[in-house]
Design an enzyme around this catalytic site. Structure first.
Site, mmCIF file in Angstrom:
data_model
loop_
_atom_site.group_PDB
_atom_site.id
_atom_site.type_symbol
_atom_site.label_atom_id
_atom_site.label_comp_id
_atom_site.label_asym_id
_atom_site.label_seq_id
_atom_site.Cartn_x
_atom_site.Cartn_y
_atom_site.Cartn_z
ATOM 1 N N THR A 1 0.820 -1.277 0.090
ATOM 2 C CA THR A 1 0.062 -0.033 -0.047
ATOM 3 C C THR A 1 0.729 1.303 0.050
ATOM 4 O OG1 THR A 1 -1.547 -1.221 1.305
ATOM 5 C CG2 THR A 1 -1.823 1.124 1.426
ATOM 6 N N GLN B 1 -5.223 -2.453 -3.111
ATOM 7 C CA GLN B 1 -5.317 -1.076 -2.573
ATOM 8 C C GLN B 1 -4.644 -0.236 -3.527
ATOM 9 O OE1 GLN B 1 -3.706 -3.719 -0.738
ATOM 10 N NE2 GLN B 1 -4.182 -3.348 1.552
ATOM 11 N N ASP C 1 -8.732 2.284 -0.190
ATOM 12 C CA ASP C 1 -7.530 3.106 0.037
ATOM 13 C C ASP C 1 -7.297 4.317 -0.686
ATOM 14 O OD1 ASP C 1 -7.377 1.127 1.939
ATOM 15 O OD2 ASP C 1 -5.255 0.369 1.463
ATOM 16 N N ASP D 1 -12.274 1.136 3.081
ATOM 17 C CA ASP D 1 -11.170 1.874 4.003
ATOM 18 C C ASP D 1 -10.443 2.983 3.210
ATOM 19 O OD1 ASP D 1 -11.489 -0.151 5.969
ATOM 20 O OD2 ASP D 1 -9.618 -1.300 5.242
ATOM 21 N N ARG E 1 -14.171 1.530 10.550
ATOM 22 C CA ARG E 1 -13.633 0.649 11.443
ATOM 23 C C ARG E 1 -12.144 1.045 11.648
ATOM 24 N NH1 ARG E 1 -12.124 -4.685 7.624
ATOM 25 N NH2 ARG E 1 -11.066 -3.624 5.857
ATOM 26 N N TRP F 1 -8.093 0.667 12.199
ATOM 27 C CA TRP F 1 -6.752 -0.239 11.585
ATOM 28 C C TRP F 1 -5.902 -0.541 12.716
ATOM 29 C CZ3 TRP F 1 -3.108 2.319 7.831
ATOM 30 C CH2 TRP F 1 -2.124 1.231 7.517
#
Length: 401
Positions: free
Chosen positions: A185, A219, A242, A275, A340, A342
């Site tokens: 990522t 990602q 992402d 995310d 959420r 990480w």
């Protein structure tokens, strides 16, 4: 709407919370919400271990009367353009600039294929689109965290815009020389700035991977920022998983994350599915539309995934904003989640209270549409799958194991 994914460090011990929410959906009362403001989020700079009081109040980015020699366009010589690649303009500006005076780089309307890297040592830079809307000026490339370093080299340095000795060479090289099978990522960003006081205005950054991949882990970061006092204004960030990595890291400290990085995002649009707003920085999102899309057919969807360190008071604050979704979430059986945490770095150890990153997020004075699971908006933590446990009975706890 007043919602808390988590809260900040505790006030005086005698304070008694009065949350109107539930364990699954913690909600702040008006009094509690008043404690979460831009002023509090932007109060400190420097190292976490020895913070320095620094009341940062971002001012509007003014480009109305900017006269700059650094103009990028589809063709040289048209509308004053001296460069056809944004990275070439960045390199030239950093090599020619003396002192710490702000550099303005003007980008004419068009689509620019390639990455843009701004190194940690750069003076303040404002990169802005010259079109009448952000849609007119686009920076785009399809980067996937799952590609090999060899593929990364082919995609990112196709025109040899990164050369040894260039200001951003070390950023390119840290990814191009990886020995891993994939770039991960951290290297999958189309635009990556490590510098302090970096500004973006009136343009779009797209990781064009989008729906060309399956619903698995891919990602594809549009923008990664690592510096302090970062500002985005009238910016569109588009990706899937992402999209926006609002982070804290620098070259000088061997890429460690031991210091504050503050970011202010104003009047902007961010699109993704999993995310898609994540990282360790302290960030305030003001009048931002977060749009969750179902087109990649991901089995899960989360807007936010902060990984605030447990000794840092503030992570993400969302104010005067909107969380929207496409028809796939509004009319289908699946609903998106608001976020959420990480639990970065805890895959091998499991969550360690007081040591593992424990993201902090407050959403206030904002709207959420029917495409989200409004009864259970928060999910188990990324990396560890630590169950969500709300903070409605003790607002100092954040998520707990």
């Amino acid at each position: 709407m007043l919602a808390a994914c988590q809260t900040a460090t505790p006030p005086q011990a005698q304070y008694q919370p009065s949350f109107p929410g539930t364990t699954q959906r913690p909600v702040l009362s008006s009094d509690e919400a008043a404690r979460f403001t831009q002023q509090h989020y932007f109060a400190y700079r420097g190292l976490y271990a020895s913070p320095i009081a620094d009341a940062w109040t971002p001012q509007p980015i003014n480009i109305a009367s900017v006269n700059t020699p650094y103009v990028v366009g589809p063709s040289k010589g048209i509308d004053g353009a001296s460069y056809t690649q944004i990275q070439d303009a960045v390199n030239a500006a950093l090599q020619q600039q003396k002192g710490n005076q702000r550099i303005y780089i003007k980008v004419q309307p068009g689509t620019y294929i390639g990455t843009v890297y701004v190194p940690a040592e750069a003076p303040p830079i404002t990169l802005f689109g010259a079109g009448d809307t952000p849609e007119k000026t686009v920076i785009s490339l399809g980067l996937d965290s799952m590609i090999s370093p060899a593929t990364y080299r082919t995609l990112v340095n196709a025109n040899q815009q990164y050369q040894s000795g260039d200001p951003a060479w070390y950023m390119y090289d840290v990814c191009a020389s990886k020995q891993n099978k994939t770039i991960d990522t951290i290297c999958a960003a189309v635009l990556w700035s490590q510098s302090d006081e970096f500004q973006l205005k009136n343009l779009t950054v797209v990781n064009s991977l989008l729906d060309t991949v399956d619903s698995g882990t891919h990602q594809g970061v549009a923008l990664r920022t690592d510096g302090d006092k970062v500002q985005l204004e009238q910016v569109r960030l588009i990706g899937r998983q992402d999209t926006f990595f609002v982070n804290t890291s620098d070259k000088k400290n061997n890429y460690v994350t031991d210091h504050y990085s503050r970011a202010y995002i104003k009047d902007s649009y961010i699109e993704g599915d999993v995310d898609y707003v994540f990282g360790r920085a302290t960030a305030v999102f003001d009048n931002v539309r977060f749009h969750t899309v179902s087109t990649r057919k991901s089995k899960e969807a989360y807007v936010f995934a902060p990984d605030t360190m447990p000794w840092v008071k503030h992570g993400f604050l969302v104010i005067n904003s909107a969380l929207t979704s496409d028809s796939g979430y509004k009319s289908g059986k699946q609903r998106a989640n608001m976020g959420r945490v990480w639990d970065q770095g805890a895959r091998q150890t499991g969550y360690l209270p007081g040591k593992t990153a424990n993201g902090q997020l407050v959403i206030r004075d904002s709207t959420v549409d029917s495409g989200y699971d409004l009864l259970n908006p928060w999910s188990a933590a990324a990396t560890t799958s630590r169950p969500f446990k709300g903070n409605w009975t003790n607002w100092a706890r954040r998520f707990s194991s």
